[in-house]
Design an enzyme around this catalytic site. Sequence first.
Site, PDB file in Angstrom:
ATOM      1  N   ASP A 127       0.820  -1.209   0.000  1.00 22.41           N
ATOM      2  CA  ASP A 127       0.000   0.000   0.000  1.00 22.41           C
ATOM      3  C   ASP A 127       0.855   1.261   0.000  1.00 22.41           C
ATOM      4  OD1 ASP A 127      -2.420  -1.398   0.107  1.00 22.41           O
ATOM      5  OD2 ASP A 127      -2.285  -1.607   2.286  1.00 22.41           O
ATOM      6  N   TYR A 186       7.117 -10.139   6.787  1.00 26.24           N
ATOM      7  CA  TYR A 186       6.920  -8.709   7.013  1.00 26.24           C
ATOM      8  C   TYR A 186       7.491  -8.331   8.379  1.00 26.24           C
ATOM      9  CZ  TYR A 186       3.584  -8.132   3.125  1.00 26.24           C
ATOM     10  OH  TYR A 186       2.992  -8.060   1.892  1.00 26.24           O
TER      11      TYR A 186
END
Length: 357
Positions: A127, A186
């Site tokens: 994003d 992540y």
Amino acid sequence: MPHKHITDCQRRVVHRHAMATQNSSTASHKTEQKSHDSVASPQSSQQPRATHVKLQSAITAAKFSDWGIYNYKAVVAYDGTAYKGFQLQRGERNTVPTVQGVLERALCQIRQESRETLRMQSSGRTDAGVHAKGQVINFYSHKLVPDCTTMMHSLTRMLPDDVSVRSMQRVPPDFHARFTAMSKVYHYHLTVAAKVDPFTRWYSGRVQSPVDLSLMRQAADLFIGQHDFTHFANLGNPDPNPVKTIRRFDILPNEHGFVFQVEGNGFLYKMVRHMVGALLAVGAGNLLPDVIAHKLALGKTQLPGEKYRGWSIAVAQGLFLMDVKYPVHDDPGVLCHPDIEHDCFGRPLVGSITGEE
């Protein structure tokens, strides 16, 4: 051997591509001639339309042949601060800065090939504001590159300073940056400080008050394993398969606060940021770990319709895509997915690798 089979096919399709281009040119010439004749003779008014259909067929065949025949993988790092995410924004190619946009423009210039030839894929669409140290892309080319290191350096020189290529190699024709991946890692960086640190504010989330590390670790263990994560994702882009497997979820203290490290076989839209937000609510004493267990048990049997679920989603700038793990794929002549349908180049047929119709 698959490699020899692919090579034989390359000769045939390159020939078809040349013939399609020649037919397109010939059809275009005939269209112009018949259009000129129709001015003098009304009886020929229907001929240009028939020729136009043939021309469109030739162009369609040429477009299919535009798909490159050699597949390349690159590991990319970027600072996502100035970008509207990774994925190219449809209809706003020249005005909205995206990581894919700058990569494609540079590759098109270096390779002298079109976007249709490249067919770039990524391991995931980060994003706006999210960073990456180990994003993976793959792209195609009609040109065999003997030295990927040279191409990597050439590409990096053409990119802005906040995007760089860390490695590049040729891979099997059916390698797909997203669907061949086994897992992704992540990291989420969190600063615990009363005031904003100007040196970390674009690369870290922040909480003003201390949070309980022990409670957060206990709650993080609830995410490990296979669960339906419907309640830990934004509803804007529903995933047809919300069941994912989290392999590990560690929370490590550092000098500024904490680093949340999570590895899974896949992630829903904004799922990592939702999980971090829920853990922070637990650490602050505002959410019981039992609520997390309950939400995981509910899954998609009851959609999260409320605006506030008991936590606030963590801000984007603290999130980093660190690594994407794959099976061994060092030999370009050995297919990654031998059980799916391929064309004669070894490239996956439309939908065969994704399961789409």
